[in-house]
Design a protein around this motif. Structure first.
Motif, mmCIF file in Angstrom:
data_model
loop_
_atom_site.group_PDB
_atom_site.id
_atom_site.type_symbol
_atom_site.label_atom_id
_atom_site.label_comp_id
_atom_site.label_asym_id
_atom_site.label_seq_id
_atom_site.Cartn_x
_atom_site.Cartn_y
_atom_site.Cartn_z
ATOM 1 N N VAL A 108 0.992 11.253 11.715
ATOM 2 C CA VAL A 108 0.616 12.145 10.571
ATOM 3 C C VAL A 108 1.068 13.522 11.166
ATOM 4 C CG1 VAL A 108 -1.083 13.275 9.102
ATOM 5 C CG2 VAL A 108 -1.001 10.779 9.998
ATOM 6 N N ASN A 109 1.769 14.314 10.474
ATOM 7 C CA ASN A 109 2.157 15.770 10.396
ATOM 8 C C ASN A 109 1.017 16.546 10.094
ATOM 9 O OD1 ASN A 109 3.061 18.443 10.841
ATOM 10 N ND2 ASN A 109 4.826 17.929 9.354
ATOM 11 N N VAL A 110 0.104 17.157 10.923
ATOM 12 C CA VAL A 110 -0.916 17.858 10.693
ATOM 13 C C VAL A 110 -0.777 19.219 10.678
ATOM 14 C CG1 VAL A 110 -2.561 15.793 11.275
ATOM 15 C CG2 VAL A 110 -1.899 17.878 12.800
ATOM 16 N N ASP A 111 0.580 19.732 10.900
ATOM 17 C CA ASP A 111 0.705 21.311 10.989
ATOM 18 C C ASP A 111 0.343 22.156 9.760
ATOM 19 O OD1 ASP A 111 1.443 20.784 13.797
ATOM 20 O OD2 ASP A 111 3.465 20.580 13.079
ATOM 21 N N GLY A 112 -0.432 22.984 9.900
ATOM 22 C CA GLY A 112 -0.700 23.725 8.538
ATOM 23 C C GLY A 112 -1.797 23.207 7.602
ATOM 24 N N ILE A 113 -2.326 22.097 8.013
ATOM 25 C CA ILE A 113 -3.288 21.464 7.049
ATOM 26 C C ILE A 113 -4.408 20.950 7.854
ATOM 27 C CG2 ILE A 113 -1.776 20.898 5.076
ATOM 28 C CD1 ILE A 113 -1.771 18.071 6.216
ATOM 29 N N GLU A 114 -4.718 21.483 9.117
ATOM 30 C CA GLU A 114 -5.619 21.394 10.045
ATOM 31 C C GLU A 114 -7.036 21.335 9.143
ATOM 32 O OE1 GLU A 114 -3.283 23.319 10.826
ATOM 33 O OE2 GLU A 114 -2.176 22.563 12.682
ATOM 34 N N ASP A 115 -7.296 22.580 8.463
ATOM 35 C CA ASP A 115 -8.500 22.673 7.944
ATOM 36 C C ASP A 115 -8.796 21.669 6.824
ATOM 37 O OD1 ASP A 115 -8.964 25.104 9.511
ATOM 38 O OD2 ASP A 115 -8.274 26.268 8.118
ATOM 39 N N GLN A 116 -7.756 21.418 6.224
ATOM 40 C CA GLN A 116 -8.099 20.403 4.914
ATOM 41 C C GLN A 116 -8.339 19.166 5.535
ATOM 42 O OE1 GLN A 116 -5.474 22.492 5.222
ATOM 43 N NE2 GLN A 116 -5.479 23.566 3.169
ATOM 44 N N LEU A 117 -7.595 18.511 6.660
ATOM 45 C CA LEU A 117 -7.987 17.380 7.359
ATOM 46 C C LEU A 117 -9.398 17.253 8.012
ATOM 47 C CD1 LEU A 117 -4.456 16.491 8.814
ATOM 48 C CD2 LEU A 117 -5.402 15.553 6.823
ATOM 49 N N THR A 118 -9.994 18.459 8.655
ATOM 50 C CA THR A 118 -11.157 18.441 9.263
ATOM 51 C C THR A 118 -12.107 18.376 8.245
ATOM 52 O OG1 THR A 118 -11.148 20.563 9.413
ATOM 53 C CG2 THR A 118 -10.467 19.459 11.358
ATOM 54 N N ALA A 119 -11.700 18.997 6.924
ATOM 55 C CA ALA A 119 -12.762 18.758 5.888
ATOM 56 C C ALA A 119 -12.871 17.516 5.377
ATOM 57 C CB ALA A 119 -12.762 20.092 4.727
ATOM 58 N N THR A 120 -11.564 16.677 5.358
ATOM 59 C CA THR A 120 -11.660 15.393 4.785
ATOM 60 C C THR A 120 -12.558 14.540 5.827
ATOM 61 O OG1 THR A 120 -9.465 15.906 3.727
ATOM 62 C CG2 THR A 120 -10.209 13.519 4.249
ATOM 63 N N GLY A 121 -12.232 14.877 7.115
ATOM 64 C CA GLY A 121 -13.093 14.218 8.117
ATOM 65 C C GLY A 121 -14.609 14.047 7.670
ATOM 66 N N ALA A 122 -14.995 15.359 7.527
ATOM 67 C CA ALA A 122 -16.445 15.708 7.105
ATOM 68 C C ALA A 122 -17.073 14.720 6.165
ATOM 69 C CB ALA A 122 -16.682 17.129 7.063
ATOM 70 N N THR A 123 -16.040 14.710 5.120
ATOM 71 C CA THR A 123 -16.310 13.757 3.839
ATOM 72 C C THR A 123 -16.439 12.414 4.121
ATOM 73 O OG1 THR A 123 -13.963 13.737 2.866
ATOM 74 C CG2 THR A 123 -15.497 15.537 2.204
ATOM 75 N N VAL A 124 -15.649 12.007 5.203
ATOM 76 C CA VAL A 124 -15.526 10.744 5.548
ATOM 77 C C VAL A 124 -17.042 10.285 6.245
ATOM 78 C CG1 VAL A 124 -14.856 8.851 7.072
ATOM 79 C CG2 VAL A 124 -13.363 10.291 5.944
ATOM 80 N N CYS A 125 -17.612 11.291 6.961
ATOM 81 C CA CYS A 125 -18.757 11.022 7.677
ATOM 82 C C CYS A 125 -19.948 11.208 6.671
ATOM 83 C CB CYS A 125 -19.156 12.218 8.576
ATOM 84 S SG CYS A 125 -17.981 12.212 9.853
ATOM 85 N N ALA A 126 -19.718 11.692 5.298
ATOM 86 C CA ALA A 126 -20.662 11.909 4.407
ATOM 87 C C ALA A 126 -20.603 10.742 3.487
ATOM 88 C CB ALA A 126 -20.808 13.188 3.685
ATOM 89 N N ASN A 127 -19.905 9.690 3.790
ATOM 90 C CA ASN A 127 -19.592 8.537 3.093
ATOM 91 C C ASN A 127 -18.956 8.784 1.679
ATOM 92 O OD1 ASN A 127 -20.476 6.630 5.099
ATOM 93 N ND2 ASN A 127 -22.507 7.174 4.530
ATOM 94 N N ASP A 128 -18.083 9.714 1.641
ATOM 95 C CA ASP A 128 -17.241 10.161 0.244
ATOM 96 C C ASP A 128 -16.037 9.575 0.363
ATOM 97 O OD1 ASP A 128 -16.485 10.953 -2.014
ATOM 98 O OD2 ASP A 128 -16.396 13.090 -1.317
ATOM 99 N N PRO A 129 -15.681 8.500 -0.147
ATOM 100 C CA PRO A 129 -14.346 7.785 0.062
ATOM 101 C C PRO A 129 -13.187 8.444 -0.985
ATOM 102 C CG PRO A 129 -15.438 6.224 -1.163
ATOM 103 C CD PRO A 129 -16.515 7.410 -0.890
ATOM 104 N N ILE A 130 -13.790 9.228 -1.892
ATOM 105 C CA ILE A 130 -12.635 9.455 -3.038
ATOM 106 C C ILE A 130 -11.653 10.606 -2.401
ATOM 107 C CG2 ILE A 130 -12.756 10.829 -5.215
ATOM 108 C CD1 ILE A 130 -15.362 9.492 -5.766
ATOM 109 N N THR A 131 -12.431 11.605 -1.610
ATOM 110 C CA THR A 131 -11.521 12.847 -1.052
ATOM 111 C C THR A 131 -10.599 12.150 0.008
ATOM 112 O OG1 THR A 131 -13.349 14.179 -1.323
ATOM 113 C CG2 THR A 131 -11.614 14.744 0.256
ATOM 114 N N ARG A 132 -11.257 11.198 0.963
ATOM 115 C CA ARG A 132 -10.212 10.655 1.695
ATOM 116 C C ARG A 132 -9.050 9.843 1.100
ATOM 117 N NH1 ARG A 132 -12.235 5.074 3.413
ATOM 118 N NH2 ARG A 132 -11.371 4.809 1.304
ATOM 119 N N ASP A 133 -9.131 9.176 0.244
ATOM 120 C CA ASP A 133 -8.099 8.354 -0.646
ATOM 121 C C ASP A 133 -7.327 9.477 -1.314
ATOM 122 O OD1 ASP A 133 -9.448 6.185 -0.075
ATOM 123 O OD2 ASP A 133 -10.562 5.790 -1.937
ATOM 124 N N ALA A 134 -7.697 10.652 -1.853
ATOM 125 C CA ALA A 134 -6.616 11.637 -2.632
ATOM 126 C C ALA A 134 -5.783 12.328 -1.369
ATOM 127 C CB ALA A 134 -7.697 12.556 -3.162
#
Length: 166
Positions: A108-134
């Motif tokens: 996965v090319n994470v360059d420039g979207i690191e903040d969005q991906l770490t925030a997505t990881g936090a939503t996964v930890c909060a059991n929110d699959p909607i953001t992860r899928d989007a």
């Protein structure tokens, strides 16, 4: 008729602006209001000592604020030309960096979207699959990976749970 209405509107605007003049408070005004407070306190039956103490306390507070503003970290400096825009280097916790590194190693090319991906990881930890899928769908559409959206979603979940969720 239009000229008359325009002149009337201009005159009303000028009169309104003229009525607003003199709203600036000078230090003399502050001293005068303190003297007024002293006079009002004396006329209500308070002793002169109490009125003087109140005025002195008010003056001390104003003096402290003025001094702290002057002695603060703010210093007015002349303008100068900027050679290059400032670059901000984001810092990530070791867990977030491991999460991003694992995503990068998985294709996965994470360059420039690191903040969005770490925030997505936090939503996964909060059991929110909607953001992860989007986000998984966006990564596929932006051609940041060769995987399909469901594989990216699974990768995001597994990597987040392994590195971010405690």
């Amino acid at each position: 008729m239009r000229k008359f209405a325009f002149c009337l509107a201009t005159f009303a605007s000028a009169a309104t602006l003229a009525a607003c003049g003199g709203a600036t408070v000078d230090s003399d005004d502050v001293t005068e209001s303190g003297a007024t407070s002293t006079t009002a306190a004396a006329s209500t039956g308070a002793t002169d000592a109490t009125a003087t103490a109140t005025t002195s306390a008010s003056t001390a507070t104003v003096t402290e604020r003025s001094t702290s503003i002057r002695e603060g970290s703010y210093e007015d400096q002349p303008a100068r030309e900027v050679d290059a825009p400032a670059t901000m280097v984001p810092t990530y916790s070791p867990q977030e960096q491991a999460y991003l590194d694992h995503l990068k190693e998985s294709g996965v090319n994470v360059d420039g979207i690191e903040d969005q991906l770490t925030a997505t990881g936090a939503t996964v930890c909060a059991n929110d699959p909607i953001t992860r899928d989007a986000v998984a769908g966006q990564l596929v559409e932006q051609r940041r990976t060769d995987m399909d959206a469901s594989a990216v979603a699974a990768l995001l979940s597994d990597t987040a749970r392994a590195n971010l969720c405690s």
